[in-house]
Design a protein around this motif. Structure first.
Motif, PDB file in Angstrom:
ATOM      1  N   GLY A 268       0.799  -1.222   0.000  1.00 38.13           N
ATOM      2  CA  GLY A 268       0.000   0.000   0.000  1.00 38.13           C
ATOM      3  C   GLY A 268       0.828   1.267   0.000  1.00 38.13           C
ATOM      4  N   TRP A 269       2.083   1.138  -0.324  1.00 39.72           N
ATOM      5  CA  TRP A 269       3.024   2.263  -0.355  1.00 39.72           C
ATOM      6  C   TRP A 269       3.120   2.952   1.015  1.00 39.72           C
ATOM      7  N   HIS A 270       3.085   2.165   2.080  1.00 41.89           N
ATOM      8  CA  HIS A 270       3.331   2.752   3.397  1.00 41.89           C
ATOM      9  C   HIS A 270       4.843   2.857   3.590  1.00 41.89           C
ATOM     10  N   ARG A 271       5.274   3.890   4.251  1.00 39.53           N
ATOM     11  CA  ARG A 271       6.707   4.144   4.422  1.00 39.53           C
ATOM     12  C   ARG A 271       7.278   3.241   5.510  1.00 39.53           C
ATOM     13  N   ILE A 272       8.293   2.464   5.151  1.00 38.52           N
ATOM     14  CA  ILE A 272       8.972   1.595   6.114  1.00 38.52           C
ATOM     15  C   ILE A 272      10.090   2.353   6.820  1.00 38.52           C
ATOM     16  N   GLY A 273      10.855   3.103   6.064  1.00 35.16           N
ATOM     17  CA  GLY A 273      11.987   3.854   6.606  1.00 35.16           C
ATOM     18  C   GLY A 273      12.999   4.114   5.515  1.00 35.16           C
ATOM     19  N   ASP A 274      14.016   4.934   5.810  1.00 36.84           N
ATOM     20  CA  ASP A 274      15.037   5.185   4.795  1.00 36.84           C
ATOM     21  C   ASP A 274      16.285   4.357   5.105  1.00 36.84           C
ATOM     22  N   LYS A 275      17.246   4.411   4.185  1.00 30.57           N
ATOM     23  CA  LYS A 275      18.426   3.563   4.300  1.00 30.57           C
ATOM     24  C   LYS A 275      19.217   3.863   5.562  1.00 30.57           C
ATOM     25  N   LYS A 276      19.274   5.124   5.942  1.00 32.16           N
ATOM     26  CA  LYS A 276      20.008   5.486   7.147  1.00 32.16           C
ATOM     27  C   LYS A 276      19.341   4.915   8.390  1.00 32.16           C
ATOM     28  N   ASP A 277      18.007   5.023   8.453  1.00 32.91           N
ATOM     29  CA  ASP A 277      17.267   4.508   9.610  1.00 32.91           C
ATOM     30  C   ASP A 277      17.416   2.996   9.737  1.00 32.91           C
ATOM     31  N   LEU A 278      17.459   2.312   8.595  1.00 34.42           N
ATOM     32  CA  LEU A 278      17.423   0.852   8.569  1.00 34.42           C
ATOM     33  C   LEU A 278      18.790   0.222   8.358  1.00 34.42           C
ATOM     34  N   GLN A 279      19.870   0.997   8.520  1.00 36.79           N
ATOM     35  CA  GLN A 279      21.182   0.474   8.154  1.00 36.79           C
ATOM     36  C   GLN A 279      21.577  -0.777   8.948  1.00 36.79           C
ATOM     37  N   ASP A 280      21.203  -0.863  10.195  1.00 37.26           N
ATOM     38  CA  ASP A 280      21.528  -2.057  10.982  1.00 37.26           C
ATOM     39  C   ASP A 280      20.799  -3.284  10.437  1.00 37.26           C
ATOM     40  N   GLN A 281      19.515  -3.117  10.137  1.00 39.15           N
ATOM     41  CA  GLN A 281      18.743  -4.227   9.584  1.00 39.15           C
ATOM     42  C   GLN A 281      19.258  -4.622   8.211  1.00 39.15           C
ATOM     43  N   LEU A 282      19.580  -3.627   7.382  1.00 40.46           N
ATOM     44  CA  LEU A 282      20.058  -3.911   6.033  1.00 40.46           C
ATOM     45  C   LEU A 282      21.401  -4.632   6.060  1.00 40.46           C
ATOM     46  N   GLU A 283      22.274  -4.232   6.967  1.00 38.14           N
ATOM     47  CA  GLU A 283      23.568  -4.909   7.088  1.00 38.14           C
ATOM     48  C   GLU A 283      23.373  -6.364   7.509  1.00 38.14           C
ATOM     49  N   ARG A 284      22.455  -6.590   8.428  1.00 30.69           N
ATOM     50  CA  ARG A 284      22.211  -7.941   8.921  1.00 30.69           C
ATOM     51  C   ARG A 284      21.583  -8.814   7.824  1.00 30.69           C
ATOM     52  N   ILE A 285      20.696  -8.248   7.030  1.00 30.87           N
ATOM     53  CA  ILE A 285      20.010  -9.019   5.988  1.00 30.87           C
ATOM     54  C   ILE A 285      20.938  -9.324   4.817  1.00 30.87           C
ATOM     55  N   THR A 286      21.689  -8.333   4.378  1.00 30.71           N
ATOM     56  CA  THR A 286      22.465  -8.452   3.147  1.00 30.71           C
ATOM     57  C   THR A 286      23.933  -8.778   3.356  1.00 30.71           C
ATOM     58  N   LYS A 287      24.440  -8.642   4.599  1.00 29.49           N
ATOM     59  CA  LYS A 287      25.861  -8.842   4.931  1.00 29.49           C
ATOM     60  C   LYS A 287      26.749  -7.762   4.294  1.00 29.49           C
ATOM     61  N   ILE A 288      26.136  -6.651   3.862  1.00 27.01           N
ATOM     62  CA  ILE A 288      26.892  -5.537   3.300  1.00 27.01           C
ATOM     63  C   ILE A 288      27.228  -4.568   4.433  1.00 27.01           C
ATOM     64  N   ASP A 289      28.498  -4.210   4.564  1.00 27.48           N
ATOM     65  CA  ASP A 289      28.929  -3.353   5.659  1.00 27.48           C
ATOM     66  C   ASP A 289      28.233  -1.995   5.614  1.00 27.48           C
ATOM     67  N   LYS A 290      27.980  -1.458   6.801  1.00 31.39           N
ATOM     68  CA  LYS A 290      27.264  -0.182   6.883  1.00 31.39           C
ATOM     69  C   LYS A 290      28.007   0.946   6.182  1.00 31.39           C
ATOM     70  N   HIS A 291      29.333   0.918   6.221  1.00 33.61           N
ATOM     71  CA  HIS A 291      30.055   2.024   5.583  1.00 33.61           C
ATOM     72  C   HIS A 291      29.870   1.996   4.069  1.00 33.61           C
ATOM     73  N   ILE A 292      29.586   0.825   3.495  1.00 37.34           N
ATOM     74  CA  ILE A 292      29.267   0.754   2.066  1.00 37.34           C
ATOM     75  C   ILE A 292      27.841   1.240   1.831  1.00 37.34           C
ATOM     76  N   LEU A 293      26.928   0.858   2.694  1.00 35.54           N
ATOM     77  CA  LEU A 293      25.547   1.339   2.578  1.00 35.54           C
ATOM     78  C   LEU A 293      25.487   2.845   2.730  1.00 35.54           C
ATOM     79  N   GLN A 294      26.437   3.404   3.457  1.00 41.39           N
ATOM     80  CA  GLN A 294      26.479   4.850   3.659  1.00 41.39           C
ATOM     81  C   GLN A 294      27.230   5.573   2.548  1.00 41.39           C
ATOM     82  N   GLY A 295      27.662   4.852   1.527  1.00 41.46           N
ATOM     83  CA  GLY A 295      28.320   5.477   0.384  1.00 41.46           C
ATOM     84  C   GLY A 295      29.819   5.311   0.351  1.00 41.46           C
ATOM     85  N   GLY A 296      30.378   4.426   1.190  1.00 35.53           N
ATOM     86  CA  GLY A 296      31.821   4.190   1.197  1.00 35.53           C
ATOM     87  C   GLY A 296      32.298   3.608  -0.122  1.00 35.53           C
ATOM     88  N   PRO A 297      33.609   3.736  -0.418  1.00 35.18           N
ATOM     89  CA  PRO A 297      34.137   3.291  -1.713  1.00 35.18           C
ATOM     90  C   PRO A 297      34.141   1.774  -1.849  1.00 35.18           C
TER      91      PRO A 297
END
Length: 447
Positions: free
Chosen positions: A147-176
């Motif tokens: 229903g297009w309800h807002r879950i959150g943005d990448k910054k808010d969800l960075q801990d969850q995203l790192e845990r789900i994808t195994k991608i380090d937070k500094h990469i999710l934050q735009g690291g090289p």
């Protein structure tokens, strides 16, 4: 680049720098709207995928953006040239967007992403190949669910995203990405799926900063071509750190040195870069070591006793192994392997003679059990020592730490340096290095 005018839903083309735009990340479903269908106002509204487009444009307008890009209708897929250009540019387009909307319709409206019972990790969005770069590339991502309800943005969800994808937070934050080993980047794509076999290679081009032509119909050869392109631009040999899965080994028992799919890098998520500096020459080398290649418990003590060895590498040409101690330890100059046999809690020393001085480089290795566990913690220290009987020092002080403290105390050591020493097992498991109390420590990290 073709963009949708968010207020009129008309398509406009831009040959140079496009205006600020929003971009949609989603998983394809039935009845997506193609470019040709989108250009027919009467028929596009009958397609189920049209709602995603209109919602993207409405949200972009709310965010003050006049243009939006959606992959289903902004690329002419009937043109192989345009499709190839779009796929090669996709990572850049996501990175340069003002806002990315990630649409996850299988996440219900009442879902709490911070709850242990959240369905967010189970979303199919995390299983697709193309959404990997769509997660990494954009600076700003907002996630929307059912229903297009807002879950959150990448910054808010960075801990969850790192845990789900195994991608380090500094990469999710735009690291090289260039600071991440090739093998680790490949591991992010392990077990992700694409509709066409070739796309599992094409969707990774931006993550490795390579370009290559699209050849739909080549099948798994596309992933081989991707690795060949990576080899042209990178000296990172972790590209060869893959390990065949039971299925891939059965399907292709004999093959070359390249992997058949990202799935074979699934256990490479902990291979990280370590910058090695040779202080005498000022030269730098980047080597890659892994904290643990196992998702399960590391080998237990009896296995360690049978398989344990050290790999000594990256030594300068004028440094040679002069001897080892105790006698139960053997060193192969051909394989650069220091084999410890049944040694486990005892000590071992390798003397490396420096041909241009009368000094010795001493590498002291030892292991200590971790209390209450079947695991061991491994240590080593390196010192450039004056001419003296190193064996006598070891025998005098007995405990490895006492020997090290004797060697590194003022007046005893002319310099203190480190060479690459890697702990090996039959599965080529490496351990990471940490500086602590003027010593270098290899630490096994239980999962």
């Amino acid at each position: 680049m073709r963009l949708i005018k968010t207020d009129t839903l008309e398509l406009e083309e831009f040959s140079g720098q496009p205006p600020p735009y929003a971009i949609l990340s989603h998983t394809w479903g039935e009845e997506e709207v193609s470019l040709q269908q989108f250009q027919d106002p009467a028929s596009r509204t009958t397609r189920a995928g049209f709602e995603k487009i209109t919602m993207t444009c409405k949200q972009a307008q709310k965010d003050g953006l006049d243009y939006a890009w959606v992959d289903t209708c902004c690329i002419d897929k009937s043109s192989s040239a345009e499709l190839s250009e779009a796929i090669n540019s996709m990572f850049t387009w996501y990175r340069e967007s003002e806002r990315c909307y990630a649409y996850l319709p299988d996440v219900p409206e009442d879902d709490d992403p911070w709850s242990a019972e959240s369905t967010l990790p189970k979303s199919s969005w995390f299983t697709r190949g193309w959404t990997l770069q769509e997660l990494i590339a954009p600076r700003n991502i907002v996630f929307y669910g059912e229903g297009w309800h807002r879950i959150g943005d990448k910054k808010d969800l960075q801990d969850q995203l790192e845990r789900i994808t195994k991608i380090d937070k500094h990469i999710l934050q735009g690291g090289p990405l260039s600071k991440v080993s090739v093998a680790k980047r490949m591991s992010w794509a392990a077990h992700r799926k694409t509709r066409r076999k070739e796309d599992i290679a094409y969707c990774l081009m931006g993550i490795f900063n390579v370009n290559m032509p699209m050849l739909y119909g080549e099948g798994s050869k596309a992933f081989i071509r991707l690795q060949e392109e990576i080899l042209k631009d990178s000296e990172d040999q972790t590209l060869f750190a893959w390990r065949a899965t039971p299925d891939s080994a059965k399907a292709v028992p004999f093959r070359g040195i390249l992997a058949s799919s990202p799935d074979e890098f699934a256990n490479c998520g902990d291979i990280v870069p370590f910058r090695h500096i040779n202080s005498s020459r000022g030269a730098q080398k980047t080597i890659y070591v892994s904290k643990s290649a196992h998702e399960t418990e590391p080998p237990r003590a009896p296995q360690l006793e049978r398989q344990h060895a050290f790999y000594i590498s990256h030594l300068p040409e004028d440094v040679q192994v002069g001897g080892v101690y105790p006698p139960t330890v053997t060193y192969s100059s051909k394989l650069h392997l220091l084999e410890l046999g049944h040694w486990i809690q005892d000590k071992a020393a390798v003397e490396l003679k420096v041909s241009w001085t009368t000094n010795r480089i001493l590498i002291l290795l030892w292991a200590a059990p971790i209390a209450g566990t079947p695991l061991y913690k491994f240590f080593y220290a390196v010192a450039l020592t004056p001419p003296q009987d190193v064996k006598a020092i070891i025998e005098q002080f007995k405990r490895p730490k006492d020997v090290v403290h004797e060697l590194i105390r003022p007046g005893k050591v002319q310099s203190f340096d480190m060479f690459c020493i890697e702990l090996l097992y039959s599965d080529f498991v490496y351990y990471t290095m940490e500086a602590q109390n003027d010593m270098w420590e290899y630490t096994e990290r239980p999962t």
